[in-house]
Design an enzyme around this catalytic site. Structure first.
Site, PDB file in Angstrom:
ATOM      1  N   HIS A 100       0.841  -1.194   0.000  1.00 12.55           N
ATOM      2  CA  HIS A 100       0.000   0.000   0.000  1.00 12.55           C
ATOM      3  C   HIS A 100       0.874   1.242   0.000  1.00 12.55           C
ATOM      4  O   HIS A 100       1.980   1.240   0.527  1.00 12.55           O
ATOM      5  CB  HIS A 100      -0.932   0.005   1.217  1.00 12.55           C
ATOM      6  CG  HIS A 100      -0.211  -0.219   2.513  1.00 12.55           C
ATOM      7  ND1 HIS A 100       0.143  -1.476   2.951  1.00 12.55           N
ATOM      8  CD2 HIS A 100       0.251   0.645   3.429  1.00 12.55           C
ATOM      9  CE1 HIS A 100       0.788  -1.372   4.097  1.00 12.55           C
ATOM     10  NE2 HIS A 100       0.879  -0.093   4.409  1.00 12.55           N
ATOM     11  N   HIS A 102       0.934   5.136   1.208  1.00 14.06           N
ATOM     12  CA  HIS A 102       0.311   6.178   2.026  1.00 14.06           C
ATOM     13  C   HIS A 102       0.370   7.498   1.265  1.00 14.06           C
ATOM     14  O   HIS A 102       1.433   7.894   0.764  1.00 14.06           O
ATOM     15  CB  HIS A 102       1.086   6.388   3.332  1.00 14.06           C
ATOM     16  CG  HIS A 102       1.064   5.232   4.278  1.00 14.06           C
ATOM     17  ND1 HIS A 102       0.197   5.153   5.341  1.00 14.06           N
ATOM     18  CD2 HIS A 102       1.820   4.108   4.342  1.00 14.06           C
ATOM     19  CE1 HIS A 102       0.421   4.035   6.017  1.00 14.06           C
ATOM     20  NE2 HIS A 102       1.410   3.380   5.435  1.00 14.06           N
TER      21      HIS A 102
HETATM   22  P1  5GP Z   1       1.961   0.284   7.322  1.00 17.53           P
HETATM   23  O1  5GP Z   1       2.457   0.522   8.728  1.00 17.53           O
HETATM   24  O2  5GP Z   1       1.881  -1.192   7.002  1.00 17.53           O
HETATM   25  O3  5GP Z   1       2.711   1.064   6.287  1.00 17.53           O
HETATM   26  O4  5GP Z   1       0.505   0.890   7.282  1.00 17.53           O
HETATM   27  C1  5GP Z   1      -0.643   0.159   7.526  1.00 17.53           C
HETATM   28  C2  5GP Z   1      -1.757   1.164   7.710  1.00 17.53           C
HETATM   29  O5  5GP Z   1      -2.988   0.495   7.598  1.00 17.53           O
HETATM   30  C3  5GP Z   1      -1.739   1.847   9.073  1.00 17.53           C
HETATM   31  O6  5GP Z   1      -1.539   3.239   8.901  1.00 17.53           O
HETATM   32  C4  5GP Z   1      -3.116   1.529   9.662  1.00 17.53           C
HETATM   33  O7  5GP Z   1      -3.702   2.634  10.309  1.00 17.53           O
HETATM   34  C5  5GP Z   1      -3.912   1.114   8.439  1.00 17.53           C
HETATM   35  N1  5GP Z   1      -4.943   0.129   8.711  1.00 17.53           N
HETATM   36  C6  5GP Z   1      -4.793  -1.036   9.393  1.00 17.53           C
HETATM   37  N2  5GP Z   1      -5.955  -1.716   9.417  1.00 17.53           N
HETATM   38  C7  5GP Z   1      -6.852  -0.954   8.721  1.00 17.53           C
HETATM   39  C8  5GP Z   1      -8.234  -1.140   8.410  1.00 17.53           C
HETATM   40  O8  5GP Z   1      -8.873  -2.126   8.760  1.00 17.53           O
HETATM   41  N3  5GP Z   1      -8.831  -0.166   7.680  1.00 17.53           N
HETATM   42  C9  5GP Z   1      -8.151   0.951   7.267  1.00 17.53           C
HETATM   43  N4  5GP Z   1      -8.841   1.839   6.544  1.00 17.53           N
HETATM   44  N5  5GP Z   1      -6.866   1.152   7.555  1.00 17.53           N
HETATM   45  C10 5GP Z   1      -6.219   0.208   8.277  1.00 17.53           C
END
Ligand code: 5GP
Ligand code: ZN
Length: 140
Positions: A100, A102
């Protein structure tokens, strides 16, 4: 992938606040809202991280970034900039292992998200610098 939260969001099996969807990608608000409008852009196909993209998937995902970023700014006129962040691997703070991107609108430097790079320029020679580049180039 059956046990992936973002696959479930893409499939509509768990709710999300959708921002954009087409045949290749899905974009939705990150629940953390590091800043107002913080959005995640994901490929519909399950890949764990950037290293699993081929050129076609990269084009699918990254070609959508500008228009979604423009829309986030248009919808939030007080935002003056955007950080694009993509974490790959636990050591790089990835917590959801469906790739993903951001997209984080910025309202001030003090708010929501901080970026800080070490500057290690003093710690290596020009020869070591060039050798590092060549080692990477040889793998492409
Ligand atoms: P990472 O730390 O892997 O780059 O980011 C994962 C992101 O996914 C985090 O910012 C977290 O807030 C978001 N996230 C985790 N679970 C969910 C969810 O069920 N729904 C949404 N919309 N965001 C999520
Ligand atoms: Zn997935």
């Amino acid at each position: 992938m059956t046990d992936c939260i973002f696959c479930k969001i893409v499939a509509g099996e768990i709710p999300s606040a959708k921002v954009y969807e087409d045949d290749k990608v899905y974009a939705f608000l990150d629940t953390s809202q590091a800043t107002e409008g913080h959005t995640l852009l994901v490929p519909k196909v399950h890949v764990e991280n950037l290293m699993e993209y081929d050129e076609s998937l990269a084009a699918d995902v990254f070609s959508r970034l500008p228009k979604i970023s423009r829309a986030i700014l248009a919808a939030n006129p007080e935002a003056k900039g955007i950080n694009v962040l993509n974490n790959n691997g636990e050591v790089a703070y990835q917590t959801v292992f469906h790739s993903h991107i951001h997209i984080i609108p910025r309202y001030s430097k003090e708010e929501g998200f901080a970026v800080s790079f070490a500057n290690n320029q003093e710690s290596y020679t020009q020869e070591a610098f060039q050798e590092r580049a060549q080692r990477i180039a040889a793998e492409i």
